[in-house]
Design a protein around this motif. Structure first.
Motif, short mmCIF file in Angstrom:
data_model
loop_
_atom_site.label_atom_id
_atom_site.label_comp_id
_atom_site.label_asym_id
_atom_site.label_seq_id
_atom_site.Cartn_x
_atom_site.Cartn_y
_atom_site.Cartn_z
N HIS A 149 -11.63 -15.41 14.65
CA HIS A 149 -11.63 -15.28 16.11
C HIS A 149 -10.85 -16.41 16.75
O HIS A 149 -10.99 -17.58 16.37
CB HIS A 149 -13.06 -15.32 16.67
CG HIS A 149 -13.89 -14.13 16.34
ND1 HIS A 149 -13.46 -12.84 16.54
CD2 HIS A 149 -15.15 -14.03 15.82
CE1 HIS A 149 -14.42 -11.99 16.17
NE2 HIS A 149 -15.45 -12.69 15.72
N ASP A 154 -14.09 -12.41 25.50
CA ASP A 154 -15.47 -12.43 25.02
C ASP A 154 -15.74 -13.52 23.99
O ASP A 154 -16.82 -13.56 23.39
CB ASP A 154 -15.85 -11.06 24.43
CG ASP A 154 -14.95 -10.66 23.26
OD1 ASP A 154 -13.80 -11.15 23.19
OD2 ASP A 154 -15.39 -9.85 22.42
N ILE A 155 -14.78 -14.41 23.77
CA ILE A 155 -14.96 -15.55 22.86
C ILE A 155 -14.59 -16.82 23.64
O ILE A 155 -13.42 -17.18 23.75
CB ILE A 155 -14.07 -15.45 21.60
CG1 ILE A 155 -14.37 -14.17 20.82
CG2 ILE A 155 -14.26 -16.68 20.72
CD1 ILE A 155 -15.67 -14.18 20.06
N ALA A 162 -21.17 -20.12 21.88
CA ALA A 162 -21.33 -18.67 21.81
C ALA A 162 -20.42 -18.04 20.75
O ALA A 162 -20.84 -17.16 20.00
CB ALA A 162 -21.06 -18.05 23.18
N GLY A 163 -19.17 -18.48 20.69
CA GLY A 163 -18.25 -17.92 19.71
C GLY A 163 -18.65 -18.23 18.29
O GLY A 163 -18.54 -17.38 17.39
N ARG A 166 -21.75 -16.16 17.36
CA ARG A 166 -21.34 -14.77 17.10
C ARG A 166 -20.67 -14.66 15.73
O ARG A 166 -20.95 -13.72 14.96
CB ARG A 166 -20.38 -14.31 18.20
CG ARG A 166 -19.73 -12.97 17.91
CD ARG A 166 -18.88 -12.51 19.07
NE ARG A 166 -18.08 -11.35 18.72
CZ ARG A 166 -17.43 -10.61 19.60
NH1 ARG A 166 -17.49 -10.89 20.89
NH2 ARG A 166 -16.70 -9.58 19.21
N THR A 167 -19.80 -15.60 15.42
CA THR A 167 -19.10 -15.58 14.13
C THR A 167 -20.08 -15.67 12.97
O THR A 167 -19.97 -14.93 11.98
CB THR A 167 -18.09 -16.74 14.08
OG1 THR A 167 -17.14 -16.59 15.14
CG2 THR A 167 -17.36 -16.77 12.75
N GLU A 170 -21.85 -12.42 12.51
CA GLU A 170 -20.97 -11.43 11.90
C GLU A 170 -20.80 -11.67 10.40
O GLU A 170 -20.58 -10.72 9.63
CB GLU A 170 -19.61 -11.43 12.60
CG GLU A 170 -19.67 -10.86 14.01
CD GLU A 170 -18.37 -10.99 14.78
OE1 GLU A 170 -18.26 -10.37 15.84
OE2 GLU A 170 -17.47 -11.73 14.32
#
Length: 231
Positions: A149, A154-155, A162-163, A166-167, A170
Motif C-alpha cells: 500500500h 483510504d490509506i 490506520a494504514g 489495515r495492512t 490483511e
C-alpha cells in the motif's frame, strides 16, 4: 542488531520469537530511490521556472508523500496554484523518470525471499503515492509481498496507524506479532502508534543518532538481521 530502547515485553526472547509478519517502508528501507527522486524533482522545478534543489535538500523533503515533497521543494513564496501545478507535473513525469536509477539495498532481495521461505507474512506500507509503490515493487521485488500500500484516499500517511493496522489485518496477523521496519523517525512513530515492534534500519536516508533518539525497539545495520527474529 541492537536493542535501542529499554528492554521491554516487546523485545524479550519470547516476544521476538512470535513475530510472524514484517511490514516494510519502501524508500530508504527496501529501495534506494533517491537518485530518481532528485532527477524527477529537479526536472519539474526547471520546467516550472524554479531553482533546482541539491540532493541533500531533496533528501530532507522525502518521507511524507509527493505533496509534502513539492511544497518544500518550490520557493517559499510560490502560490498554491503553482505548487499544485508542480505536483501534478511531477506525477505526469513519473513514468519517464520513475525508477531508472533505483536499486534495492544490498541484501534486501535475499533477506525478503528468505523471510518468505520461512513462512513470514510480508507487506509494504509507504507514504509514496500508491501507483508508484505498485510500480517499483513489481519491478524490483516481484512476487515477494502479499500486500503493498502507498498513500491514497483510504490509506492515510504515516504516522497515522490506520494504514498499518489495515495492512496487518490483511496479512492475517496482529500488531503484537508484527515488526514494522523503516529508516525514519516517522516509521518508528507509526510502529509505536499501531502497537508493533519498531525496527529502525540504519542503511537508509536518515541519521542513525536521530533514529536511536526516537527509541525504536531494535536498531539493525543489515537486512539479514531480520532473519534472526524468526529463529
Amino acid at each position: 542488531m541492537e536493542i535501542a530502547n529499554a528492554p521491554s515485553a516487546r523485545t524479550d526472547a519470547g516476544a521476538l520469537s512470535r513475530i510472524d509478519a514484517f511490514v516494510f517502508d519502501l524508500d530508504g528501507t527496501l529501495l534506494n530511490t533517491l537518485p530518481d527522486l532528485v532527477a524527477l524533482t529537479n526536472a519539474v522545478l526547471r520546467e516550472c521556472g524554479f531553482p533546482e534543489r541539491t540532493t541533500a535538500e531533496i533528501l530532507s523533503f522525502v518521507g511524507n508523500g509527493v505533496k509534502a515533497l513539492m511544497y518544500q521543494a518550490v520557493p517559499a513564496d510560490a502560490d498554491e496554484e503553482a505548487v499544485e501545478g508542480a505536483m501534478d507535473r511531477w506525477k505526469e513525469l513519473y513514468p519517464q523518470y520513475g525508477h531508472k536509477l533505483t536499486k534495492a539495498y544490498p541484501g534486501i532481495p535475499e533477506t525478503v525471499a528468505e523471510l518468505k521461505r520461512r513462512g513470514a507474512k510480508l507487506a509494504v506500507l509507504s507514504n509514496k503515492f500508491d501507483a508508484g509503490v505498485q510500480d517499483v515493487i513489481g519491478t524490483y521485488l516481484p512476487g515477494l509481498f502479499s500486500v503493498a500500500h502507498g498513500e491514497r484516499a483510504d490509506i492515510p500517511r504515516k504516522p497515522d496507524p490506520a494504514g498499518l493496522l489495515r495492512t496487518i489485518a490483511e496479512l492475517g496477523s496482529v500488531p503484537e506479532r508484527t515488526a514494522y521496519v523503516g529508516d525514519s523517525t516517522g516509521d518508528v512513530a507509526v510502529a509505536r502508534n499501531a502497537g508493533t515492534l519498531a525496527v529502525a534500519a540504519t542503511w537508509g536516508y536518515h541519521d542513525v543518532e536521530r533514529l536511536r533518539a526516537a527509541a525504536p525497539d531494535l536498531l539493525i545495520d543489515a537486512p539479514g538481521d531480520l532473519v534472526g527474529l524468526m529463529e
